[in-house]
Motif scaffolding. Structure first.
Motif, PDB file in Angstrom:
ATOM      1  N   ILE A   9      38.131  24.805  45.831  1.00  0.00           N
ATOM      2  CA  ILE A   9      37.518  25.994  45.227  1.00  0.00           C
ATOM      3  C   ILE A   9      38.275  27.248  45.651  1.00  0.00           C
ATOM      4  N   GLN A  10      38.538  28.098  44.684  1.00  0.00           N
ATOM      5  CA  GLN A  10      39.279  29.336  44.906  1.00  0.00           C
ATOM      6  C   GLN A  10      38.309  30.506  44.846  1.00  0.00           C
ATOM      7  N   LEU A  11      38.051  31.080  45.989  1.00  0.00           N
ATOM      8  CA  LEU A  11      37.092  32.176  46.068  1.00  0.00           C
ATOM      9  C   LEU A  11      37.752  33.524  46.349  1.00  0.00           C
ATOM     10  N   GLU A  12      39.026  33.500  46.715  1.00  0.00           N
ATOM     11  CA  GLU A  12      39.685  34.746  47.112  1.00  0.00           C
ATOM     12  C   GLU A  12      39.543  35.830  46.055  1.00  0.00           C
ATOM     13  N   GLU A  13      39.936  35.503  44.841  1.00  0.00           N
ATOM     14  CA  GLU A  13      39.902  36.500  43.771  1.00  0.00           C
ATOM     15  C   GLU A  13      38.473  36.924  43.451  1.00  0.00           C
ATOM     16  N   GLU A  14      37.555  35.975  43.467  1.00  0.00           N
ATOM     17  CA  GLU A  14      36.169  36.286  43.100  1.00  0.00           C
ATOM     18  C   GLU A  14      35.492  37.170  44.139  1.00  0.00           C
ATOM     19  N   VAL A  15      35.681  36.854  45.420  1.00  0.00           N
ATOM     20  CA  VAL A  15      35.034  37.664  46.439  1.00  0.00           C
ATOM     21  C   VAL A  15      35.624  39.066  46.465  1.00  0.00           C
ATOM     22  N   GLU A  16      36.944  39.195  46.284  1.00  0.00           N
ATOM     23  CA  GLU A  16      37.568  40.520  46.228  1.00  0.00           C
ATOM     24  C   GLU A  16      37.089  41.298  45.004  1.00  0.00           C
ATOM     25  N   ARG A  17      36.992  40.594  43.886  1.00  0.00           N
ATOM     26  CA  ARG A  17      36.550  41.260  42.648  1.00  0.00           C
ATOM     27  C   ARG A  17      35.147  41.827  42.804  1.00  0.00           C
ATOM     28  N   LEU A  18      34.249  41.051  43.390  1.00  0.00           N
ATOM     29  CA  LEU A  18      32.871  41.512  43.542  1.00  0.00           C
ATOM     30  C   LEU A  18      32.740  42.615  44.595  1.00  0.00           C
ATOM     31  N   ILE A  19      33.563  42.546  45.646  1.00  0.00           N
ATOM     32  CA  ILE A  19      33.577  43.631  46.637  1.00  0.00           C
ATOM     33  C   ILE A  19      33.998  44.937  45.961  1.00  0.00           C
ATOM     34  N   GLU A  20      35.066  44.872  45.163  1.00  0.00           N
ATOM     35  CA  GLU A  20      35.547  46.066  44.463  1.00  0.00           C
ATOM     36  C   GLU A  20      34.515  46.553  43.447  1.00  0.00           C
ATOM     37  N   TRP A  21      33.871  45.631  42.773  1.00  0.00           N
ATOM     38  CA  TRP A  21      32.840  45.995  41.784  1.00  0.00           C
ATOM     39  C   TRP A  21      31.688  46.733  42.448  1.00  0.00           C
ATOM     40  N   LEU A  22      31.203  46.216  43.560  1.00  0.00           N
ATOM     41  CA  LEU A  22      30.075  46.860  44.224  1.00  0.00           C
ATOM     42  C   LEU A  22      30.474  48.228  44.778  1.00  0.00           C
ATOM     43  N   ALA A  23      31.745  48.369  45.168  1.00  0.00           N
ATOM     44  CA  ALA A  23      32.229  49.636  45.715  1.00  0.00           C
ATOM     45  C   ALA A  23      32.301  50.746  44.665  1.00  0.00           C
ATOM     46  N   THR A  24      32.237  50.395  43.388  1.00  0.00           N
ATOM     47  CA  THR A  24      32.255  51.442  42.354  1.00  0.00           C
ATOM     48  C   THR A  24      30.967  52.252  42.358  1.00  0.00           C
ATOM     49  N   PHE A  25      29.923  51.699  42.929  1.00  0.00           N
ATOM     50  CA  PHE A  25      28.645  52.418  43.031  1.00  0.00           C
ATOM     51  C   PHE A  25      28.663  53.264  44.303  1.00  0.00           C
ATOM     52  N   GLY A  26      29.033  54.522  44.140  1.00  0.00           N
ATOM     53  CA  GLY A  26      29.147  55.412  45.281  1.00  0.00           C
ATOM     54  C   GLY A  26      30.578  55.670  45.708  1.00  0.00           C
ATOM     55  N   LYS A  27      31.537  55.267  44.881  1.00  0.00           N
ATOM     56  CA  LYS A  27      32.944  55.475  45.227  1.00  0.00           C
ATOM     57  C   LYS A  27      33.255  56.960  45.312  1.00  0.00           C
ATOM     58  N   THR A  28      34.027  57.357  46.335  1.00  0.00           N
ATOM     59  CA  THR A  28      34.344  58.768  46.559  1.00  0.00           C
ATOM     60  C   THR A  28      35.794  59.063  46.184  1.00  0.00           C
TER      61      THR A  28
END
Length: 415
Positions: A9-28
């Motif tokens: 299972i390849q999770l690297e891209e998915e976990v990074e993608r979701l971290i970046e996605w959540l960071a858009t809420f409140g990004k400075t």
């Protein structure tokens, strides 16, 4: 029994993608994240996570303080809930991994288990706790404290933020605190599992992939006021002075020397100093400074604090000045559950995952849960130990290995 993951299972891209996605809420503008409790950014993030939980096959719901849960119902109706997750709020100009990673990891791990093995025997819930940092209001662990009964509405009635907005008002404006949702206190939790970035450099320096936390330190915080006497810098002889800066410096030097002599795991910090009148040609009449003291053994904390308190009284008498000591925070050390600790080491060894037993010098939601139910806290490495900063970073390979570890861990607990 060891869970056999379905293929590589390849999770690297998915976990990074979701971290970046959540960071858009409140990004400075500086590349950080500011997502304060009950702010517009905070509410948008929680609502978006609610939708993401549904996509992952979980049944989402809020409680009345704004904690968000995604539930995978177990086949054993009498079983208690295995809870995993972390906090959604950030400090001002914080990083994108603190708190967020534990939520994303819980989502990915539970989603994988549901797809691979179907319904768990025991209920799993992924939680996005509403608040941990204390960044907006002078109260920490509101989310986990409400779940465990350590916090309640009586604690927030008169609390305001820096703009004078009442805690209760901000909560109400987000739709919470009005009994529209279930009450936050829970008595159905079997254990709490938190995966977090280390916020230190031990794992990176030792080239370890996983930190297994044995204890979370206790904390004592003090405000010290040294009341001397303001006078002319040029006309007052050195022998006649009651110089608050000089006396405060002597006290601070004493603290640092004593801390180093006691043990390396004792942490003492003077982080804030205020001088009055703070004028170049006037002897300072008053100095106020803070002390932050941390260690994982309550007896050692108590002994150190008693020793320096006595010394401060002696210095007060020696110089004939008032030294006022106010303890405003006293948090006991918390041990993680020994049975879960053994399971952690067993799974890490089965996976050939390099690991280190650590004491957490920072507070986490596990601190609240640790005195309420069996609790386990895990770390993945932080680059250069930087946290609470836009420079906060954890490599994708470490993020992935943490999620895979959590998959195995939740499988052993729930399946």
């Amino acid at each position: 029994m060891t869970v056999h993951l379905l293929g590589p299972i390849q999770l690297e891209e998915e976990v990074e993608r979701l971290i970046e996605w959540l960071a858009t809420f409140g990004k400075t503008e500086k590349g950080g994240v500011t997502r304060l409790l009950y702010s517009e950014q905070w509410l948008s993030a929680q609502e978006a996570l609610k939708e993401k939980m549904e996509e992952c096959g979980l049944a989402p719901y809020f409680d009345d303080v704004g904690n968000l849960f995604g539930r995978a119902e177990g086949s054993s109706p009498s079983s208690k809930t295995i809870l995993t997750g972390s906090h959604i709020d950030t400090v001002i100009e914080g990083g994108k991994y603190d708190g967020a990673y534990g939520i994303i990891a819980g989502l990915l791990a539970t989603h994988y288990l549901l797809k691979r093995f179907g319904t768990p025997k025991k209920t799993i819930e992924v939680v996005s706790l509403c608040e941990e940092e204390g960044s907006r209001f002078p109260l920490t662990f509101w989310g986990s404290g409400s779940v465990t009964g350590r916090r309640s509405f009586k604690h927030i009635q008169k609390i305001v933020d820096s703009k004078g907005i009442l805690f209760v008002q901000a909560m109400n404006e987000c739709g919470f605190g009005q009994e529209r949702f279930r009450q936050p206190f829970r008595n159905d939790i079997q254990c709490f599992i938190e995966l977090h970035i280390e916020q230190g450099s031990v794992l990176e320096k030792k080239k370890k992939s996983l930190g297994i936390v044995s204890d979370i330190v206790g904390q004592r915080r003090y405000q010290v006021k040294v009341v001397g006497e303001s006078n002319h810098a040029g006309t007052t002889p050195m022998s006649c002075r009651k110089d608050a800066v000089a006396i405060a410096s002597e006290l601070i030097t004493y603290l640092m020397k004593q801390a180093k002599q006691v043990c390396d795991q004792l942490r003492v910090t003077v982080g804030k100093i205020k001088v009055e009148p703070n004028v170049p040609n006037v002897i300072a009449g008053e100095v106020v400074f803070t002390i932050d003291i941390r260690h994982h053994e309550e007896e050692l904390l108590e002994q150190f604090c008693s020793t320096f308190s006595r010394h401060f009284k002696n210095v007060s008498a020696q110089y004939n000045v008032d030294i006022l000591l106010n303890e405003w925070l006293n948090v006991k050390p918390v041990k993680m559950d020994q049975q879960l600790l053994r399971l952690s080491k067993e799974i890490a060894e089965e996976q050939n995952l390099s690991h280190e037993i650590l004491v957490s010098g920072a507070g986490h939601d596990s601190q609240m849960f640790g005195t309420y139910c069996p609790t386990a806290l895990f770390f993945v490495p932080s680059h250069n130990g930087i946290s609470h900063s836009p420079k906060e970073y954890t490599a994708a390979a470490y993020l992935e290995s943490g999620v895979k570890f959590l998959i195995h861990y939740l499988y052993r607990l729930a399946y």
